[in-house]
Design an enzyme around this catalytic site. Structure first.
Site, PDB file in Angstrom:
ATOM      1  N   LYS A 126       2.536  10.828  16.754  1.00  0.00           N
ATOM      2  CA  LYS A 126       2.320  10.230  15.429  1.00  0.00           C
ATOM      3  C   LYS A 126       3.675   9.961  14.805  1.00  0.00           C
ATOM      4  O   LYS A 126       4.664  10.616  15.160  1.00  0.00           O
ATOM      5  CB  LYS A 126       1.539  11.196  14.545  1.00  0.00           C
ATOM      6  CG  LYS A 126       0.854  10.552  13.361  1.00  0.00           C
ATOM      7  CD  LYS A 126      -0.483   9.938  13.714  1.00  0.00           C
ATOM      8  CE  LYS A 126      -1.075   9.187  12.539  1.00  0.00           C
ATOM      9  NZ  LYS A 126      -2.459   8.762  12.824  1.00  0.00           N
ATOM     10  N   GLY A 165      -1.325   1.540  13.853  1.00  0.00           N
ATOM     11  CA  GLY A 165      -1.339   1.654  12.393  1.00  0.00           C
ATOM     12  C   GLY A 165      -1.937   2.968  11.912  1.00  0.00           C
ATOM     13  O   GLY A 165      -2.470   3.753  12.688  1.00  0.00           O
ATOM     14  N   ASP A 166      -1.822   3.205  10.635  1.00  0.00           N
ATOM     15  CA  ASP A 166      -2.475   4.323   9.938  1.00  0.00           C
ATOM     16  C   ASP A 166      -2.363   3.958   8.455  1.00  0.00           C
ATOM     17  O   ASP A 166      -2.200   2.766   8.136  1.00  0.00           O
ATOM     18  CB  ASP A 166      -1.769   5.661  10.272  1.00  0.00           C
ATOM     19  CG  ASP A 166      -2.539   6.889   9.787  1.00  0.00           C
ATOM     20  OD1 ASP A 166      -3.527   7.269  10.432  1.00  0.00           O
ATOM     21  OD2 ASP A 166      -2.175   7.460   8.737  1.00  0.00           O
ATOM     22  N   THR A 210     -12.388   2.205  14.054  1.00  0.00           N
ATOM     23  CA  THR A 210     -12.469   3.585  13.556  1.00  0.00           C
ATOM     24  C   THR A 210     -13.723   3.761  12.695  1.00  0.00           C
ATOM     25  O   THR A 210     -14.475   4.733  12.863  1.00  0.00           O
ATOM     26  CB  THR A 210     -11.200   3.959  12.767  1.00  0.00           C
ATOM     27  OG1 THR A 210     -10.063   3.624  13.560  1.00  0.00           O
ATOM     28  CG2 THR A 210     -11.168   5.429  12.439  1.00  0.00           C
TER      29      THR A 210
HETATM   30  P1  NDP Z   1      -5.526   2.538   4.615  1.00  0.00           P
HETATM   31  O1  NDP Z   1      -4.121   2.539   4.198  1.00  0.00           O
HETATM   32  O2  NDP Z   1      -6.146   1.287   5.099  1.00  0.00           O
HETATM   33  O3  NDP Z   1      -6.445   3.104   3.429  1.00  0.00           O
HETATM   34  C1  NDP Z   1      -6.252   4.366   2.880  1.00  0.00           C
HETATM   35  C2  NDP Z   1      -7.248   4.581   1.761  1.00  0.00           C
HETATM   36  O4  NDP Z   1      -7.166   5.931   1.333  1.00  0.00           O
HETATM   37  C3  NDP Z   1      -6.963   3.736   0.529  1.00  0.00           C
HETATM   38  O5  NDP Z   1      -8.149   3.461  -0.144  1.00  0.00           O
HETATM   39  C4  NDP Z   1      -6.047   4.655  -0.296  1.00  0.00           C
HETATM   40  O6  NDP Z   1      -6.046   4.397  -1.685  1.00  0.00           O
HETATM   41  C5  NDP Z   1      -6.701   6.003  -0.015  1.00  0.00           C
HETATM   42  N1  NDP Z   1      -5.680   7.064  -0.130  1.00  0.00           N
HETATM   43  C6  NDP Z   1      -4.553   7.187   0.592  1.00  0.00           C
HETATM   44  N2  NDP Z   1      -3.852   8.253   0.211  1.00  0.00           N
HETATM   45  C7  NDP Z   1      -4.550   8.807  -0.777  1.00  0.00           C
HETATM   46  C8  NDP Z   1      -4.353   9.948  -1.575  1.00  0.00           C
HETATM   47  N3  NDP Z   1      -3.269  10.729  -1.446  1.00  0.00           N
HETATM   48  N4  NDP Z   1      -5.318  10.247  -2.470  1.00  0.00           N
HETATM   49  C9  NDP Z   1      -6.413   9.474  -2.601  1.00  0.00           C
HETATM   50  N5  NDP Z   1      -6.639   8.367  -1.876  1.00  0.00           N
HETATM   51  C10 NDP Z   1      -5.729   8.043  -0.980  1.00  0.00           C
HETATM   52  O7  NDP Z   1      -5.636   3.706   5.718  1.00  0.00           O
HETATM   53  P2  NDP Z   1      -6.743   3.912   6.843  1.00  0.00           P
HETATM   54  O8  NDP Z   1      -8.074   3.497   6.346  1.00  0.00           O
HETATM   55  O9  NDP Z   1      -6.216   3.330   8.096  1.00  0.00           O
HETATM   56  O10 NDP Z   1      -6.696   5.493   7.025  1.00  0.00           O
HETATM   57  C11 NDP Z   1      -7.510   6.375   6.259  1.00  0.00           C
HETATM   58  C12 NDP Z   1      -7.595   7.707   6.970  1.00  0.00           C
HETATM   59  O11 NDP Z   1      -8.174   7.529   8.267  1.00  0.00           O
HETATM   60  C13 NDP Z   1      -6.270   8.428   7.208  1.00  0.00           C
HETATM   61  O12 NDP Z   1      -6.478   9.819   7.139  1.00  0.00           O
HETATM   62  C14 NDP Z   1      -5.933   8.052   8.637  1.00  0.00           C
HETATM   63  O13 NDP Z   1      -5.068   8.992   9.240  1.00  0.00           O
HETATM   64  C15 NDP Z   1      -7.317   8.081   9.259  1.00  0.00           C
HETATM   65  N6  NDP Z   1      -7.456   7.334  10.502  1.00  0.00           N
HETATM   66  C16 NDP Z   1      -7.177   5.992  10.550  1.00  0.00           C
HETATM   67  C17 NDP Z   1      -7.353   5.299  11.730  1.00  0.00           C
HETATM   68  C18 NDP Z   1      -7.181   3.819  11.797  1.00  0.00           C
HETATM   69  O14 NDP Z   1      -7.535   3.244  12.839  1.00  0.00           O
HETATM   70  N7  NDP Z   1      -6.703   3.146  10.779  1.00  0.00           N
HETATM   71  C19 NDP Z   1      -7.752   5.993  12.978  1.00  0.00           C
HETATM   72  C20 NDP Z   1      -8.106   7.375  12.789  1.00  0.00           C
HETATM   73  C21 NDP Z   1      -7.920   8.008  11.597  1.00  0.00           C
HETATM   74  P3  NDP Z   1      -4.747   3.700  -2.353  1.00  0.00           P
HETATM   75  O15 NDP Z   1      -4.770   2.289  -1.877  1.00  0.00           O
HETATM   76  O16 NDP Z   1      -4.952   3.871  -3.808  1.00  0.00           O
HETATM   77  O17 NDP Z   1      -3.558   4.477  -1.829  1.00  0.00           O
END
Ligand code: NDP
Length: 450
Positions: A126, A165-166, A210
């Site tokens: 990561k 990405g993440d 995902t």
């Molecule tokens: P994005 O950046 O697309 O979206 C993240 C979302 O979570 C946004 O709505 C954001 O809101 C919110 N968020 C982020 N940080 C915080 C925080 N500290 N408190 C509250 N809300 C928060 O990310 P992903 O959808 O890609 O990832 C979301 C989760 O899924 C993560 O934990 C990631 O590790 C996990 N994941 C992702 C994968 C992928 O393929 N993308 C694969 C497996 C796991 P705001 O815009 O206001 O920050």
């Protein structure tokens, strides 16, 4: 807990005192491994667990870049190459101001087990940076990505380490990162990054993977417990990549998603979330979720308050899908969810529940789909993207989606079987840890003390 496990946990705590998220992830895994470790006394002599919790390599580097005002900024970049026992390191890049070594290590550690569960030959890693993409111009994002890759490119490669990405890293960032890698290396190495756009080697269904995968896992878990998704009320935290496609598939299965959120607050639409509007706000305009009310004024906006339960979890529902970030659900929030009638949780985000919250929910008979297994669809399709790149061939959306569905069915079976083999019942959290661990442990044994 088995005495060997206890010792390793204590030593890990002593060595990594400033890394609470990493210790949380390690504790959650080690606590469930007792029966397996008990059956393999040779692990202790081989220091297998000591090696399992120590990353093979941590790379940390300076990322200088220039903003639109001509000011020079400096961020810190990371890549944690945790375990390459079953394949090249694989795992996303996160750009978020909260990123530090503890968060990188917890995510990489989780990734080792997740990647093992997919059944595909990928190790765990990561990376990311404490860079905050919010409010930055396109040029600033590009400048940052180019500087980040100028250093990262020395440590990755399609057979070495393959980032994706993440949080904060989507198709736009992957494009800039790939461009810089290609420019510096002077090689078209499509498989060095996944999550690419379709025009230059991306896989169809990767953006959806995902979120869709999470719902395939939920479907299987509910089916195994004589339940289903039809007409169930769902709340989702987050409105990013994972949240959006979990919502899309949940709605396709006839569930009613009534709330989604971002870091500022949540929208509650009892008539059901209109996902096209969320996509427009988040995927196109990069706006705030509150803007949903401009189009649907009858919906409600509830703002998050510091130190209080995130607003989205105060809404009554059958199922909660935490798809935002780590430690979103603590013990207090878990109690509220149970009080409000939630009977199943699907972890779309990585480690969205604290260990106390998980324990409480399992005690209360809540079905928990653990992140390592339930959100593995993204990395699974990333691995399919690597396969397509090496074959120089593309599968159709339907082909990739079908493969993803089968992978998620197999992951659920693996969790279910491991839970049942070791008398964990419907504790799929333990099932996922054990199933993921067994394969990595076998590979580590076979490769000697390294
Ligand atoms: P994005 O950046 O697309 O979206 C993240 C979302 O979570 C946004 O709505 C954001 O809101 C919110 N968020 C982020 N940080 C915080 C925080 N500290 N408190 C509250 N809300 C928060 O990310 P992903 O959808 O890609 O990832 C979301 C989760 O899924 C993560 O934990 C990631 O590790 C996990 N994941 C992702 C994968 C992928 O393929 N993308 C694969 C497996 C796991 P705001 O815009 O206001 O920050």
């Amino acid at each position: 807990m088995n005495s060997y496990l206890e010792r390793v946990l204590e030593e890990t705590k002593a060595k990594n005192q400033c890394e609470p998220e990493f210790l949380q992830a390690v504790e959650e895994v080690l606590e469930t491994l007792s029966p397996v470790v008990y059956a393999h006394p040779e692990y202790e002599k081989l220091a297998l667990l000591e090696r399992l919790v120590e990353p093979e390599r941590i790379i940390s580097f300076r990322v200088p870049w220039v903003n639109d005002k001509g000011e020079t900024k400096v961020n810190r970049g990371y890549r944690v190459q945790f375990s390459g026992a079953i394949g090249p390191y694989k795992g996303g890049l996160r750009f978020h101001p909260s990123v530090n070594q503890s968060i990188m290590k917890f995510l990489a550690f989780e990734q080792v087990f997740k990647n093992s569960l997919t059944g595909l030959p990928i190790g765990g890693g990561k990376g990311g940076s404490d860079f905050d993409p919010k409010g930055k111009s396109d040029t600033e994002i590009m400048n940052f990505c180019q500087s980040f890759m100028t250093e990262l490119c020395k440590h990755i490669g399609q057979d070495t380490d393959v980032p994706a990405g993440d949080i904060g890293v989507g198709a736009r960032e992957i494009g800039y990162l790939f461009g810089q890698y290609r420019r510096i290396k002077n090689v078209y190495e499509a498989g060095v990054l996944t999550g690419k756009s379709i025009e230059y080697g991306g896989s169809l269904a990767r953006p959806e993977a995902t979120g869709y995968g999470l719902m395939y896992f939920m479907r299987e878990m509910l089916k195994a417990n004589s339940k289903n998704l039809k007409s169930k009320t769902i709340i989702i935290s987050g409105s990013g990549n994972v949240a959006i496609y979990a919502c899309e598939k949940a709605q396709a299965y006839g569930a009613k998603v009534v709330a989604m959120s971002d870091s500022n607050g949540c929208i509650y639409d009892p008539s059901g979330i209109k996902l096209d509007t969320i996509k427009e706000i988040k995927e196109i305009n990069r706006g705030r979720i509150k803007e949903y009310l401009d189009k649907y004024p009858s919906a409600q906006y509830m703002e998050n308050k510091a130190g209080e339960t995130p607003a989205v979890y105060t809404i009554k529902a059958d199922i909660a899908l935490p798809c935002a970030t780590q430690n979103d659900i603590n013990l207090e929030t878990a109690k509220l969810l149970v009080e409000n009638g939630v009977w199943a949780i699907g972890e779309g985000a990585n480690m969205p529940c604290t260990n106390e919250a998980i324990k409480y929910m399992l005690e209360k008979g809540i079905l928990v789909a653990p992140a390592k297994a339930a959100n593995a669809g993204g990395v699974a399709v990333s691995a399919l993207e690597m396969s397509q790149n090496s074959m120089r061939y593309s599968w159709t959306f339907e082909e990739v989606d079908k493969k993803l569905d089968n992978i998620m069915i197999n992951i659920f079976k693996a969790c279910q079987n491991a839970a049942s083999d070791y008398n964990y019942g419907t504790n799929y959290v333990a099932g996922a840890n054990i199933a993921g661990f067994r394969k990595v442990a076998k590979a580590m044994r076979a490769q000697g003390i390294i």
